[in-house]
Design a protein around this motif. Structure first.
Motif, PDB file in Angstrom:
ATOM      1  N   TYR A  54       2.730   9.098   8.926  1.00  0.00           N
ATOM      2  CA  TYR A  54       2.687  10.118   9.971  1.00  0.00           C
ATOM      3  C   TYR A  54       4.064  10.251  10.637  1.00  0.00           C
ATOM      4  N   GLY A  55       4.715   9.118  10.863  1.00  0.00           N
ATOM      5  CA  GLY A  55       6.066   9.159  11.426  1.00  0.00           C
ATOM      6  C   GLY A  55       7.046   9.849  10.497  1.00  0.00           C
ATOM      7  N   ALA A  56       6.881   9.642   9.180  1.00  0.00           N
ATOM      8  CA  ALA A  56       7.742  10.323   8.214  1.00  0.00           C
ATOM      9  C   ALA A  56       7.512  11.828   8.252  1.00  0.00           C
ATOM     10  N   ALA A  57       6.249  12.244   8.420  1.00  0.00           N
ATOM     11  CA  ALA A  57       5.940  13.675   8.510  1.00  0.00           C
ATOM     12  C   ALA A  57       6.555  14.276   9.778  1.00  0.00           C
ATOM     13  N   LEU A  58       6.520  13.542  10.878  1.00  0.00           N
ATOM     14  CA  LEU A  58       7.150  14.015  12.109  1.00  0.00           C
ATOM     15  C   LEU A  58       8.655  14.172  11.916  1.00  0.00           C
ATOM     16  N   TYR A  59       9.245  13.226  11.212  1.00  0.00           N
ATOM     17  CA  TYR A  59      10.679  13.300  10.933  1.00  0.00           C
ATOM     18  C   TYR A  59      10.988  14.505  10.049  1.00  0.00           C
ATOM     19  N   ALA A  60      10.109  14.763   9.072  1.00  0.00           N
ATOM     20  CA  ALA A  60      10.305  15.927   8.201  1.00  0.00           C
ATOM     21  C   ALA A  60      10.297  17.216   9.018  1.00  0.00           C
ATOM     22  N   ARG A  61       9.434  17.290  10.018  1.00  0.00           N
ATOM     23  CA  ARG A  61       9.383  18.480  10.872  1.00  0.00           C
ATOM     24  C   ARG A  61      10.691  18.663  11.641  1.00  0.00           C
ATOM     25  N   GLU A  62      11.347  17.543  11.990  1.00  0.00           N
ATOM     26  CA  GLU A  62      12.607  17.610  12.730  1.00  0.00           C
ATOM     27  C   GLU A  62      13.766  18.101  11.878  1.00  0.00           C
ATOM     28  N   THR A  72       0.831  -1.201   0.000  1.00  0.00           N
ATOM     29  CA  THR A  72       0.000   0.000   0.000  1.00  0.00           C
ATOM     30  C   THR A  72       0.871   1.257   0.000  1.00  0.00           C
ATOM     31  N   THR A  73       0.264   2.364  -0.434  1.00  0.00           N
ATOM     32  CA  THR A  73       0.921   3.667  -0.402  1.00  0.00           C
ATOM     33  C   THR A  73       0.081   4.614   0.455  1.00  0.00           C
ATOM     34  N   LYS A  74       0.760   5.328   1.359  1.00  0.00           N
ATOM     35  CA  LYS A  74       0.076   6.235   2.276  1.00  0.00           C
ATOM     36  C   LYS A  74       0.726   7.612   2.222  1.00  0.00           C
ATOM     37  N   LEU A  75      -0.093   8.679   2.304  1.00  0.00           N
ATOM     38  CA  LEU A  75       0.398  10.048   2.389  1.00  0.00           C
ATOM     39  C   LEU A  75      -0.268  10.740   3.566  1.00  0.00           C
ATOM     40  N   VAL A  76       0.500  11.569   4.261  1.00  0.00           N
ATOM     41  CA  VAL A  76      -0.020  12.415   5.339  1.00  0.00           C
ATOM     42  C   VAL A  76       0.589  13.799   5.195  1.00  0.00           C
ATOM     43  N   LEU A  77      -0.271  14.815   5.164  1.00  0.00           N
ATOM     44  CA  LEU A  77       0.187  16.205   5.253  1.00  0.00           C
ATOM     45  C   LEU A  77      -0.149  16.681   6.663  1.00  0.00           C
ATOM     46  N   MET A  78       0.890  17.056   7.400  1.00  0.00           N
ATOM     47  CA  MET A  78       0.735  17.374   8.822  1.00  0.00           C
ATOM     48  C   MET A  78       0.955  18.863   9.067  1.00  0.00           C
ATOM     49  N   ALA A  79       0.103  19.442   9.881  1.00  0.00           N
ATOM     50  CA  ALA A  79       0.264  20.845  10.265  1.00  0.00           C
ATOM     51  C   ALA A  79       1.391  20.989  11.284  1.00  0.00           C
TER      52      ALA A  79
END
Length: 979
Positions: free
Chosen positions: A567-575, A327-334
């Protein structure tokens, strides 16, 4: 003969034939979707007009037919006898019959003595396997066939197990390989499974009759069979009646099977059978009442993540993409961690296209209001997606899941993620990963099994899962490999289990596989107090409920269980702290075009199968490489690698022309380490020692016709190809001794070779026909007895070389032992040198531990080079095993290679810059013991345990994730400890 009926009820289809006056007048062929008895009754009712009112004979056959026959009191004929009836009548000069059904496969040899060989409980290499692979590629079985006819190359795909095959195919899809080539490779895998798994060493030759639905419908499969077996139009027969052969045979047999029936009598018996209560062993229902389920849903609904409106939001955002195995998943996080946008979908064989479409939707919605400051990718397709869309960073999926779970519950001490192909378990201690457990190359117990099984029954996975929630009689399918569940399911179908019962049983079985095969838990207390479950499979309420019932305690499933990687990847991107992402723009996206082509790298002897992905504007990404050379980033001075060092030393042994002629040695199993001994011995005696060479896939294919067991390890299977290579070279003397004992290294309770290593020469002698025409010298020899060796070896060789003197043998013996001792000393010295270099350069060290034959690149598939590419120095277990006192273990330590392994693990525990990675071959029963012992040694002293199972599977996608997970976990520990 007036009228007869034949019914063939297979694992996936029902076939009915009506024969009048010796001629087939009507046929039916339909999938039963596990409704075996009702579908059989339905076909009989459809045939009412053709059957008429006159009495007739009838017989039933097929893997699912016995239960129906018993329940309806109808005559039953075993499939092989039914097939034999047809062959005698239709094609009497047939030498071999190959029949493939939905989940059954068989070969019947008629010439040279009647013999039948049939698959066991595994459905690898059958129609169900092809159906599953078509689902994986998001095509119909017919489309899969059409794709295969346009192929340009063949990939190596494991076929003996459907889940193994997915472990090969899924990374190919995620790397952009052409579906046409994968489709043809799937059919070739079926052929390979038939040759090795069914024929089991007996040659398929003469006139071959191909029967069964898959061999009738799939022209690509026909092509690969003809090509692989070297058949002609005259010797390869694909008859029109191939689909109905067993049903026709049953009809022919029915004349001698008992009294006649009328149509009404037959219908009455089948109706009675359809209403019988199921007899299969049952389990406790998941939910007894609707209210119980509602309370369950309310409790889990509280585990939520804040959502924000994408249309109203203004400010910074972070994008996470998880391109998983299925599967492929995307999350855009504020900025505050709330989710602005999410997407979850099956890969459908083309993850790049899915991400492109999502970005085309998402980016215009962000324009002018939302700044995507950073992006990150994770999962199997991380590198491909990262290069395609200019994503800022990537991280291994274990760490992305850990970050997501920790943000959700800071006290989490155990994380279980069940995805499509993977199970990942993390124990958390002191705010860092303490241990990582992943499933092996097999995806037993994962979500893809539920998905493909649902589709094979005609349901989508959500509908199928809901069916099981309120089943009153869940089927007990056990906790074995999920492929073996097929046989349990078939048995349940025979006994009248409903789809609801099977659905519930599968969900329970997936959980048992995770708990007892991967986690290996003995009690719920082992898992911890704060358990977070995630992954798309846990969106299935039946699986979640089964997990809680198995543990006897509640767990937490986030609402975004399927999105946790993204979601974890988005958190990492924020870091990352970036001011703006390099993510592809709307304008660039409009020019985006993805194409891929396959090629073979010629820069070294590995000849890696590369997939070159182009994205327009000169951008491209190359996958499939085992080193950096195809990417133009080769290190000027490669890091020390003991696997490479030992392989090069073997290649440097150049034959010397001898006055006694040539003697051949197959370069496999223990001969890879013992080669210096035998090379020096025979060279000293005046022989020119000819080696079979380093293993290749083509060498394996040369010998696959004589492999009698599909369950033996791949290194042993390769020996058949090595022998064939020597025979092709015209070598008349081939030496390969049986060796019960290895050299005594004084490190264990004894010093045996494993039974396969010790006695495989005897198996080769019994199964490789060409050895009957040469001198195959396979004496039982003990190289551990130096004092008596010369006398013993001379006695064994005199029958072939009567002029040999004892003096010559003594001189050769001294040369052999000196050569071996020097060889081992050189290896240890090089290992110590590699460790010194690593420490001078500040590099980490991995002790890649296995068997001496794991240095063979066809066996290890370049794992050593992959590890080296991470900037790690690779040494082998024999370099460090003598640096500690012999390890004390909880089992009888009687195998030389295993004693080295235990000692290496003990030594690694004393070195802060070392980690141990264990290589294990599928089919190695002894390693079921060693893996537990090595894990215990390492984890009891605070080290992480990593196991890599290797077989014919050549794709290193899963291996790369495991190695990166190990490195990230070590780095996380060091960061938390202030290192």
């Amino acid at each position: 003969m007036k009228m007869t009926l034949g019914i063939d009820i297979g694992s996936t289809t029902v076939k009915l034939v009506v024969i009048k006056e010796g001629q087939v007048v009507q046929t039916w062929y339909e999938r039963h979707l596990s409704q075996v008895r009702s579908k059989t009754l339905e076909l009989i009712q459809q045939a009412k007009e053709q059957i008429g009112g006159d009495p007739f004979h009838i017989a039933v056959s097929g893997s699912a037919g016995l239960g129906v026959a018993k329940a309806a009191d109808l005559p039953f004929i075993q499939e092989v006898f039914a097939t034999g009836e047809v062959v005698k009548k239709s094609v009497p000069d047939t030498d071999v019959v190959i029949e493939l059904g939905g989940e059954d496969a068989k070969i019947i040899f008629f010439t040279g003595g009647l013999e039948e060989r049939m698959n066991g409980s595994c459905a690898g290499g059958t129609g169900a396997f092809i159906d599953q692979m078509a689902t994986l590629l998001d095509v119909t079985p017919g489309e899969l066939d059409e794709l295969s006819l346009r192929s340009e190359k063949i990939y190596t795909i494991a076929s003996r197990c459907g889940v193994f095959a997915k472990s090969d195919i899924q990374p190919l899809l995620n790397q952009g390989a052409r579906k046409e080539d994968i489709a043809a490779s799937i059919f070739q895998a079926v052929v390979d499974q038939t040759i090795t798994g069914l024929a089991q060493g007996r040659r398929i030759e003469g006139k071959v009759l191909f029967l069964g639905g898959p061999l009738y419908y799939f022209k690509g499969l026909q092509r690969q069979f003809v090509k692989s077996l070297g058949l002609t139009e005259e010797t390869a027969v694909f008859p029109e009646m191939g689909r109905y052969a067993v049903a026709i045979g049953a009809a022919l047999y029915s004349q001698q099977s008992g009294p006649q029936l009328t149509y009404d009598q037959l219908v009455e018996r089948l109706q009675r059978a359809a209403t019988q209560a199921p007899q299969t062993r049952r389990l406790t229902p998941l939910f007894e009442k609707e209210e119980e389920y509602e309370a369950f849903c309310d409790r889990h609904a509280k585990a939520s993540v804040p959502l924000a409106s994408l249309e109203d939001y203004q400010g910074d955002a972070y994008l996470g993409v998880d391109c998983g195995s299925t599967t492929t998943k995307l999350v855009l996080m504020a900025q505050d961690g709330s989710i602005l946008y999410d997407y979850y979908s099956a890969n459908k064989g083309n993850p790049v296209e899915i991400v492109r479409r999502q970005l085309e939707t998402l980016l215009p919605l962000c324009q002018g209001r939302i700044t995507i400051k950073a992006s990150a990718a994770t999962g199997y397709g991380e590198d491909l997606i990262k290069h395609a869309f200019n994503i800022d960073a990537g991280l291994v999926e274990t760490m992305s899941h850990f970050k997501a779970a920790r943000s959700f519950n800071p006290k989490v001490d155990f994380i279980l993620d069940i995805g499509g192909q993977d199970i990942k378990c993390f124990k958390v201690r002191n705010d860092s990963i303490d241990s990582i457990m992943l499933n092996e190359a097999c995806s037993s117990g994962c979500g893809s099994f539920i998905s493909t099984f649902a589709q094979s029954m005609g349901y989508d996975v959500e509908e199928f899962a809901k069916l099981g929630l309120f089943s009153k009689y869940p089927v007990d399918l056990g906790s074995r490999c999920t492929v073996f569940m097929n046989s349990s399911v078939k048995q349940a179908q025979k006994e009248g289990a409903t789809v609801e019962d099977i659905s519930a049983g599968i969900s329970i079985s997936v959980v048992k596989n995770a708990v007892y095969k991967v986690i290996r838990a003995s009690s719920a207390q082992e898992l911890g107090e704060n358990i977070v479950v995630q992954g798309g499979t846990f969106l299935n309420d039946a699986v979640l409920r089964a997990f809680e019932m198995e543990l006897g305690r509640p767990v937490v499933r986030p609402r975004i269980a399927g999105l946790m990687g993204a979601y974890g990847a988005a958190l990492y991107a924020r870091e990352l702290g970036l001011s703006r992402s390099s993510l592809i723009t709307i304008e660039q996206l409009s020019q985006f075009a993805h194409t891929s082509k396959s090629t073979v790298c010629g820069l070294c002897g590995n000849h890696c199968n590369l997939t070159v992905n182009s994205f327009g504007g000169g951008k491209r990404y190359i996958s499939g490489n085992r080193c950096e050379r195809p990417l133009g980033r080769q290190q000027s001075e490669p890091l020390p690698n003991l696997y490479r060092y030992k392989l090069e030393k073997i290649k440097a042994l150049v034959p010397v022309e001898g006055w006694r002629g040539k003697i051949g040695i197959p370069l496999g199993l223990n001969m890879l380490e013992n080669l210096p001994f035998w090379f020096a011995f025979f060279t000293k005696l005046g022989f020119e020692v000819i080696l079979s060479g380093i293993s290749t896939r083509s060498m394996y294919i040369k010998g696959q016709f004589s492999i009698p067991s599909d369950t033996v390890c791949y290194p042993a299977k390769l020996l058949h190809g090595h022998i064939e290579t020597l025979l092709e070279q015209g070598i008349k003397n081939i030496f390969y001794p049986c060796m019960t004992y290895n050299f005594d290294e004084k490190t264990g309770d004894n010093h045996y070779n494993c039974p396969v290593v010790a006695y495989y020469p005897e198996l080769l002698h019994a199964n490789v026909e060409g050895l009957n025409n040469v001198n195959f010298i396979y004496p039982h020899i003990g190289i551990h007895k130096r004092n008596t060796f010369a006398k013993k070896i001379r006695e064994e060789l005199l029958a072939f070389f009567p002029e040999l003197t004892l003096r010559e043998c003594r001189q050769a013996t001294e040369a052999a032992y000196e050569a071996y001792e020097q060889w081992m000393a050189d290896v240890k010295a090089e290992g110590r040198r590699a460790i010194d270099i690593a420490r001078e350069m500040g590099k980490k060290i991995v002790v890649l531990s296995g068997r001496p034959y794991h240095i063979d690149p066809e066996i290890n598939h370049g794992i050593d080079e992959l590890i080296s590419s991470f900037g790690i120095v690779v040494v082998s277990e024999d370099c460090v095993a003598d640096l500690v006192e012999p390890a004390k273990v909880q089992v009888l330590n009687q195998w030389t290679y295993h004693a080295r392994l235990y000692n290496a693990a003990k030594y690694v525990c004393t070195q802060p810059d070392m980690q141990l990675v264990q290589l294990v071959s599928f089919g190695c029963g002894i390693d079921a013991i060693t893996t537990d012992e090595v894990r215990e040694i390492l984890e009891s002293r605070g080290k992480l345990y990593t196991q890599l199972k290797i077989d014919e599977i050549t794709n290193l996608g899963a291996v790369k994730i495991r190695i990166r997970s190990l490195l990230e976990a070590v780095n996380e520990r060091e960061r938390n400890n202030g290192v």
